[in-house]
Design a protein around this motif. Sequence first.
Motif, mmCIF file in Angstrom:
data_model
loop_
_atom_site.group_PDB
_atom_site.id
_atom_site.type_symbol
_atom_site.label_atom_id
_atom_site.label_comp_id
_atom_site.label_asym_id
_atom_site.label_seq_id
_atom_site.Cartn_x
_atom_site.Cartn_y
_atom_site.Cartn_z
ATOM 1 N N UNK A 45 30.357 49.821 48.456
ATOM 2 C CA UNK A 45 29.666 48.553 48.387
ATOM 3 C C UNK A 45 30.691 47.422 48.389
ATOM 4 N N UNK A 46 30.386 46.323 49.039
ATOM 5 C CA UNK A 46 31.290 45.179 49.097
ATOM 6 C C UNK A 46 31.274 44.420 47.776
ATOM 7 N N UNK A 47 32.411 43.913 47.350
ATOM 8 C CA UNK A 47 32.456 43.138 46.110
ATOM 9 C C UNK A 47 31.856 41.748 46.300
ATOM 10 N N UNK A 48 31.421 41.144 45.195
ATOM 11 C CA UNK A 48 30.858 39.805 45.170
ATOM 12 C C UNK A 48 31.779 38.883 44.384
ATOM 13 N N UNK A 49 31.783 37.625 44.749
ATOM 14 C CA UNK A 49 32.497 36.586 44.018
ATOM 15 C C UNK A 49 31.433 35.690 43.411
ATOM 16 N N UNK A 90 30.897 46.806 36.322
ATOM 17 C CA UNK A 90 31.074 46.487 37.736
ATOM 18 C C UNK A 90 32.132 45.420 37.975
ATOM 19 N N UNK A 91 32.741 44.913 36.909
ATOM 20 C CA UNK A 91 33.767 43.869 37.056
ATOM 21 C C UNK A 91 35.013 44.422 37.734
ATOM 22 N N UNK A 92 35.526 43.668 38.673
ATOM 23 C CA UNK A 92 36.797 43.994 39.319
ATOM 24 C C UNK A 92 37.890 43.126 38.720
ATOM 25 N N UNK A 93 37.533 41.881 38.370
ATOM 26 C CA UNK A 93 38.494 40.969 37.767
ATOM 27 C C UNK A 93 37.923 40.408 36.473
ATOM 28 N N UNK A 94 38.801 40.056 35.576
ATOM 29 C CA UNK A 94 38.374 39.420 34.334
ATOM 30 C C UNK A 94 37.960 37.984 34.646
ATOM 31 N N UNK A 107 34.526 25.937 34.789
ATOM 32 C CA UNK A 107 33.906 26.918 35.671
ATOM 33 C C UNK A 107 34.799 28.146 35.739
ATOM 34 N N UNK A 108 34.171 29.320 35.594
ATOM 35 C CA UNK A 108 34.914 30.571 35.705
ATOM 36 C C UNK A 108 34.426 31.319 36.933
ATOM 37 N N UNK A 109 35.267 32.224 37.394
ATOM 38 C CA UNK A 109 34.869 33.095 38.512
ATOM 39 C C UNK A 109 35.119 34.524 38.087
ATOM 40 N N UNK A 110 34.323 35.423 38.668
ATOM 41 C CA UNK A 110 34.549 36.853 38.508
ATOM 42 C C UNK A 110 34.354 37.507 39.879
ATOM 43 N N UNK A 111 34.996 38.631 40.059
ATOM 44 C CA UNK A 111 34.783 39.467 41.231
ATOM 45 C C UNK A 111 34.179 40.759 40.689
#
Length: 113
Positions: A45-49, A90-94, A107-111
Amino acid sequence: MGRSYKVSMSSLAISCAMFAGLGSLAANADDDKEAVGQGQPGGGQSPYLSFCQERFYEEDDGIIRCNWAVNFNLACFVSYPSNVVVQAGSLISKPEVIGECDNGEKIIKIVHY
């Protein structure tokens, strides 16, 4: 009274082709909806941002809630948590603070998957 219009056969054919094409676009859109989340054979599955305001970020019992948005600007304007949840596994990044809105909200982002 009634007006008579001249319609060439080529413009009529183009109009019909365009109309028929719209139906196939709608069918293709439905096909895409069914394919979401099913994965591809031999692939993943493709990751989401995802973006959200830091004050709404809440991780509880393996579930992450926030005011999820698809980009930084939208995250500034969504002023309430959404019903969408992300599984903590399912988190790829913190979560990473990437900037502030005009009103000072971080604003924060997660992958994630």
